[in-house]
Design an enzyme around this catalytic site. Structure first.
Site, mmCIF file in Angstrom:
data_model
loop_
_atom_site.group_PDB
_atom_site.id
_atom_site.type_symbol
_atom_site.label_atom_id
_atom_site.label_comp_id
_atom_site.label_asym_id
_atom_site.label_seq_id
_atom_site.Cartn_x
_atom_site.Cartn_y
_atom_site.Cartn_z
ATOM 1 C CB CYS A 116 -9.730 3.276 -6.626
ATOM 2 S SG CYS A 116 -9.062 3.946 -5.261
ATOM 3 C CG ASP A 145 -4.690 5.654 -1.159
ATOM 4 O OD1 ASP A 145 -5.286 6.052 -1.915
ATOM 5 O OD2 ASP A 145 -5.249 4.754 -0.275
ATOM 6 N NE ARG A 168 -10.136 2.488 4.968
ATOM 7 C CZ ARG A 168 -10.715 3.640 4.262
ATOM 8 N NH1 ARG A 168 -11.794 3.272 3.206
ATOM 9 N NH2 ARG A 168 -10.476 4.862 4.298
ATOM 10 C CD1 TRP A 198 -14.984 -1.070 -7.986
ATOM 11 C CD2 TRP A 198 -16.751 -0.797 -9.231
ATOM 12 N NE1 TRP A 198 -15.550 -2.180 -7.738
ATOM 13 C CE2 TRP A 198 -16.872 -2.157 -8.845
ATOM 14 C CE3 TRP A 198 -17.694 -0.276 -9.882
ATOM 15 C CZ2 TRP A 198 -17.701 -3.050 -9.016
ATOM 16 C CZ3 TRP A 198 -18.843 -1.244 -10.268
ATOM 17 C CH2 TRP A 198 -18.916 -2.566 -9.616
ATOM 18 C CG ASP A 199 -11.479 2.559 -3.057
ATOM 19 O OD1 ASP A 199 -10.560 1.771 -3.224
ATOM 20 O OD2 ASP A 199 -11.336 3.587 -2.336
ATOM 21 C CD1 TRP A 202 -2.812 1.482 0.774
ATOM 22 C CD2 TRP A 202 -1.451 2.387 2.124
ATOM 23 N NE1 TRP A 202 -3.317 2.785 0.956
ATOM 24 C CE2 TRP A 202 -2.490 3.575 1.837
ATOM 25 C CE3 TRP A 202 -0.469 2.501 3.058
ATOM 26 C CZ2 TRP A 202 -2.491 4.353 2.647
ATOM 27 C CZ3 TRP A 202 -0.542 4.007 3.795
ATOM 28 C CH2 TRP A 202 -1.517 4.928 3.515
ATOM 29 C CG ASN A 238 -10.598 0.877 0.290
ATOM 30 O OD1 ASN A 238 -9.380 1.185 -0.104
ATOM 31 N ND2 ASN A 238 -11.331 1.998 0.179
ATOM 32 C CG ASP A 257 -12.804 9.567 -2.422
ATOM 33 O OD1 ASP A 257 -12.892 8.773 -1.493
ATOM 34 O OD2 ASP A 257 -12.418 9.793 -3.463
ATOM 35 C CG ASP A 258 -15.493 6.579 2.145
ATOM 36 O OD1 ASP A 258 -16.562 6.486 2.474
ATOM 37 O OD2 ASP A 258 -14.496 6.104 2.758
HETATM 38 C C1 GLA Z 1 -8.921 4.460 -0.795
HETATM 39 C C2 GLA Z 1 -8.835 5.355 -1.765
HETATM 40 C C3 GLA Z 1 -8.736 6.834 -1.653
HETATM 41 C C4 GLA Z 1 -10.040 7.308 -0.761
HETATM 42 C C5 GLA Z 1 -10.340 6.171 0.213
HETATM 43 C C6 GLA Z 1 -11.767 6.620 0.797
HETATM 44 O O1 GLA Z 1 -8.030 4.466 0.183
HETATM 45 O O2 GLA Z 1 -7.648 4.994 -2.567
HETATM 46 O O3 GLA Z 1 -8.402 7.406 -2.536
HETATM 47 O O4 GLA Z 1 -10.888 7.050 -1.976
HETATM 48 O O5 GLA Z 1 -10.521 5.082 -0.089
HETATM 49 O O6 GLA Z 1 -12.056 5.575 2.004
#
Ligand code: GLA
Length: 729
Positions: free
Chosen positions: A526, A548, A443, A477-478, A199, A480, A366-367
C-alpha cells in the site's frame, strides 16, 4: 531451445512463445538490434540494417572504419562515443570523462532463469525450459564489463532483461546511467501507452502517437509513485484490445525510474527503461558489480488484451511468491473508512462479530493502534500497542477475534517516522536528510533511512515482536509520503547519489527478511492507496491496495488501467460506504460489490451500521465471491468497453481457461437518457452453448458476434453481473 546462436553470422535469435528477438555482433564488436516481433524462422537478418548514412556531423567510432552509430539500431546503446540518442549506459572514468564504448567479448547460454542479487525478478521452474543468455561487453578504457542478461520463456511471449556492470579494471569508476533494457524499432509508427495519475486517481491510461522528440515517463519521488507506473507499451497505430501489435515494457522496481522514448529524423524509435538517471551516480571500485532491476518485455500480435493476459499470468505465477501466491485470499473487512483513528477494542470486536455473521473471513486493524497515535501526526516508528486504546493488549483482541472464526490483520508503515515519536527522539539521525537543509514534512512525517542496516534491524525487531506476539495473519505495509532531502548520515559525500537506489535495496532486504520469517502471513502492499503498485512489490506482497479512492464509479477507471499489467489477484478492492468518503457520490451496494469483485475482495465500512437489507446484500456478495472466485482469479480477462473511451459505460469479462464459464461486468458510470447498449463478449468457445444464470441459453458465437442487448432504464452507477456456464445438451 529458445536461444540460438549462429556463429557464422554472430547472430542471436531468442524465440519466446510466438515471438522472436534477434540481434548480432557486427565486425566492430558492436551489438546491433535486428528484430523483435512475431516469430520468424531465419536468423541472418543483417539485410535489415540501414544503409550507413553520412554527415560530417556524425563522427565514426575509432577503429570502426566508416561505421557511424547515427542511425543504427543498437542493443544497449552507450553515451558519448557517437550515438546521440537516449543512452542505456554512461560510465564516468576516473579521469572524469563519460565517454563509453562497449564491444562484444563473449557470451554464455545457460539453462534456467537468472536471478538478480538483492533485487526481485521473475523466476521459472525447471520444466518451463527457460534459458538465460549472458552477453559480455567490455569497455577497454574503463575496464567496465557489462553483462547483458536475457531470460527467454519458450512457451510465452516473454523476454526478461537486466544488466550487470562489473568493474574488471584497476581504477574506480562511476555509473551515471545503467538501464535495464533498450529497444530500437525501425519505424516510429507506434502509439505510446502509459499509466499516469495521482493520489486517488492511479493508473489512468494515456495513449498518444510517438513524435520526433524525446519523452520521459518516470518518477523522481523515491517510489514508483501514483503519478507514473513503471510500464509502457508501444502499440501499432490502430491496435486495439484484439488486433495489432503491442510491445509491453514493465520494470520490476519500486524506486525512481525512467522510460524514455526518442524518435530520430530517420523515423526510427528507441525506448530505454531503467533507474532514473537524475541524481543517480553509483561508484564502483575494482572487483565490484552493480545490478540493474529487471525489465520484462511482452510481445503480442493479437492486440493489447493478449499483452495484458501474458503479464497477468507471468506476474501471478512467476513473480508473486509464497504461501498466498495461489491460495484463496480471505475476504477482509478493514476498519479504516469505518472508524479512522477513532476505535478501541470493543468497536473492533463489534465489527468482527458482524463480519463473522456475514461470512467475512478477516478483520484488518488499520492505522492508529500503536504508540499514542490518534491522528496522523504522531507515533510512526513506535510499533508497540497503545494499551489505552486496545485494553488488554493486542493478543487478547486477536484471540477474541480468532474466537469468532476470523483471522486478524494489522497495518504498519515501517519506512516512516513521526517527529513526535520515541524513535525519533532517540534516533533523529535515522531519517533521510541533507545536512544543513531543513527536512520537508509530508503528512507530518519524515522518512527513515532504509539504506542503514541498524534502521532495518530495529524495524525487523519491532515488527517481529508484534507478529510473533499474537496470531497475526496479514500485514498491510503502507508508505504515505515521497522522499525529499534524500541523504544518508552514514554515506560519504561521493556516495549520496546512491541513496535513492540504496533505499529501495534496503526496503527489499527488510521485506525479504520479514516475509521469510513469517511465511504464513499474507502481506498487502500500500502507499496512500496505489502509490507503489509495481511488479517489485508483488514479489513480496501478492496483493496491493489499489487506491484510496473507493468510489466504485472512479474505481472502474483505476482498476481498468491497472489491469493493463496486473492480475486481478493483485488488485485489492473493497466495498465502502455510500455516500463515498472521497467523492460524496452515492452508489448502490450491488455496484460497489460488482466492481470490488474484480480484485482481491473485501469491505471497508462499519458493518455495525448496515441495515438488515444491506447485510443480506453482503451475504449475497460473499456467496458470489466464492462462486465466481475461480473464473475471476484464474480466468482470462477481456476488456470490453473502456471507461477512458466511453463516457457512459464500461465492461469487462473473465473467461475460464477451459472456456466453460464466463462472467461479465457492466457498469453505467454516467447514464444518459435513451441510450442503447450492446456488448459483444469475447474469448468464448463459438461452438459451446452457455446458459446465463437467469436461464437464457446462447451459443458462444452468438454472444461474441451478435452480443447482448444491455439497453435498460439505467441510472447513474447501476451495474450488472452476468454469469454464464456451458451446458451440455
Ligand atoms: C493510507 C492508506 C489507507 C489507510 C491510511 C491510514 O492512506 O492508503 O488505506 O491505511 O493510510 O493512515
Amino acid at each position: 531451445m529458445p536461444i540460438l546462436f549462429d556463429s557464422q553470422t554472430k547472430t542471436f535469435r531468442l524465440d519466446a512463445g510466438t515471438s522472436s528477438y534477434v540481434f548480432c555482433v557486427d565486425p566492430n564488436g558492436f551489438l546491433l538490434h535486428l528484430y523483435y516481433g512475431a516469430k520468424i524462422s531465419d536468423t541472418d537478418l543483417s539485410y535489415l540494417l540501414p544503409a550507413g548514412s553520412w554527415s560530417s556531423f556524425s563522427p565514426c567510432a575509432a577503429d570502426a572504419g566508416s561505421f557511424c552509430f547515427d542511425n543504427f539500431p543498437l542493443e544497449y546503446p552507450a553515451y558519448g562515443a557517437g550515438d546521440y540518442r537516449v543512452a542505456a549506459l554512461s560510465i564516468q572514468g576516473e579521469n572524469g570523462c563519460a565517454s563509453t564504448l562497449i564491444r562484444y567479448k563473449g557470451h554464455a547460454i545457460r539453462q534456467g532463469k537468472y536471478a538478480l542479487a538483492g533485487l526481485p525478478a521473475v523466476y521459472a521452474a525447471p520444466e518451463e525450459g527457460v534459458e538465460t543468455l549472458d552477453v559480455t561487453m567490455e569497455d577497454s578504457l574503463t575496464g567496465a564489463e557489462v553483462h547483458l542478461l536475457y531470460g527467454v520463456f519458450p512457451d510465452r511471449n516473454v523476454i526478461t532483461r537486466a544488466a550487470v556492470v562489473k568493474n574488471a579494471g584497476s581504477a574506480p569508476f562511476s555509473i551515471l546511467k545503467a538501464a535495464s533494457a533498450a529497444m530500437d524499432f525501425p519505424t516510429m509508427d507506434y502509439d505510446l501507452i502509459h499509466l499516469y495519475g495521482m493520489w486517488a486517481q492511479e493508473r489512468w491510461i494515456s495513449r498518444e502517437p510517438l513524435t520526433h522528440d524525446t519523452r520521459t515517463v518516470g518518477s523522481l519521488r523515491g517510489s514508483s509513485s501514483h503519478n507514473h507506473n513503471p510500464f509502457a507499451a508501444l502499440v501499432s497505430r490502430g491496435a486495439d484490445e484484439d488486433h495489432g501489435e503491442a510491445y509491453g515494457f514493465s520494470l520490476i522496481y519500486s524506486g525512481n525510474f525512467a522510460i524514455e522514448t526518442e524518435c530520430d529524423p530517420y523515423d526510427s524509435a528507441r525506448l530505454v527503461m531503467g533507474i532514473h538517471p537524475t541524481d543517480f551516480r553509483w561508484n564502483l571500485a575494482p572487483g565490484e558489480s552493480f545490478t540493474t532491476p529487471e525489465a520484462v518485455l511482452v510481445y503480442s500480435d493479437e492486440g493489447i488484451g493478449a499483452m495484458s493476459r501474458t503479464f497477468h499470468k507471468l506476474y501471478r505465477y512467476n513473480l508473486c511468491r509464497g504461501e498466498w501466491k495461489e491460495k484463496k485470499r480471505p475476504i477482509l473487512v478493514n476498519n479504516w473508512e469505518a472508524t479512522y483513528f477513532d476505535f478501541d477494542e470493543e468497536k473492533l470486536y463489534a465489527i468482527a462479530r458482524d463480519a463473522a455473521d456475514l461470512g467475512i473471513e478477516m478483520l484488518v486493524m488499520d492505522d492508529g493502534w500503536f504508540g499514542k497515535r490518534n491522528a496522523d501526526n504522531s507515533s510512526l516508528g513506535d510499533w508497540y500497542v497503545n494499551e489505552g486504546k486496545l485494553k488488554g493488549g493486542l493478543k487478547a483482541l486477536v484471540d477474541r477475534v480468532n474466537g469468532l472464526g476470523l483471522k486478524f490483520g494489522i497495518w504498519f508503515e515501517p519506512e516512516m517516522i513521526s517527529p513526535d515519536s520515541d524513535l525519533y527522539r532517540a534516533h533523529p539521525e535515522w531519517c533521510l536528510r541533507a545536512p544543513g537543509r531543513e527536512m520537508s514534512l509530508g503528512r507530518s512525517q519524515y522518512v527513515l533511512d532504509m539504506t542503514r542496516a541498524d534502521v532495518r534491524q530495529n524495524l525487523f525487531e519491532q515488527m517481529s515482536a508484534i507478529l510473533s506476539g499474537a496470531n497475526i495473519a496479514y500485514v498491510k505495509w503502507d508508505f504515505n509520503r515521497n522522499l525529499t532531502e534524500a541523504g544518508s548520515a552514514l554515506l560519504p559525500a561521493e556516495r549520496q547519489q546512491e541513496v535513492f537506489h540504496r533505499y529501495v535495496l534496503g526496503l527489499y532486504e527488510l521485506l525479504e527478511r520479514l516475509t521469510s520469517a513469517f511465511p504464513h502471513v499474507l502481506f498487502e502492499g500500500c502507499s496512500g492507496g496505489g502509490g507503489r503498485f509495481d511488479p517489485a512489490m508483488l514479489y513480496y506482497s501478492p496483493q496491493i491496495w489499489t487506491s484510496d479512492d473507493t468510489d466504485a464509479v472512479e474505481r472502474c477507471r483505476i482498476q481498468y488501467g491497472t489491469s493493463l499489467v496486473y492480475p486481478a489477484s493483485s488488485i485489492s478492492a473493497h466495498v465502502s460506504a455510500s455516500p463515498n468518503h472521497q467523492t460524496g457520490r452515492s452508489t448502490s451496494f450491488e455496484t460497489r460489490g460488482n466492481v470490488a469483485m474484480a480484485g482481491a475482495f473485501g469491505y471497508e465500512l462499519d458493518l455495525t451500521k448496515l441495515t438488515a437489507e444491506e447485510k443480506e446484500l453482503v451475504r449475497k456478495q460473499v456467496a458470489q465471491y466464492h462462486a465466481y472466485y475461480d473464473v475471476i482469479q484464474n480466468g482470462d480477462l477481456y476488456r470490453l468497453i473502456s471507461p477512458f473511451e466511453n463516457e457512459n459505460v464500461c465492461a469487462w469479462e473473465y473467461v475460464s481457461a477451459d472456456k466453460r464459464e464466463a462472467l461479465l461486468t457492466f457498469v453505467v458510470r454516467r447514464c444518459k437518457v435513451n441510450f442503447a447498449s450492446f456488448v459483444r463478449m469475447k474469448g468464448l468457445d463459438p461452438n459451446k452453448r452457455y446458459r446465463e444464470d437467469s436461464g437464457r441459453v446462447y451459443s458462444g458465437d452468438t454472444l461474441m458476434n451478435a452480443g447482448l442487448n444491455l439497453t435498460r432504464g439505467w441510472r447513474d452507477g447501476d451495474s450488472l453481473l452476468l454469469h454464464f456456464r456451458e451446458i451440455e445438451e
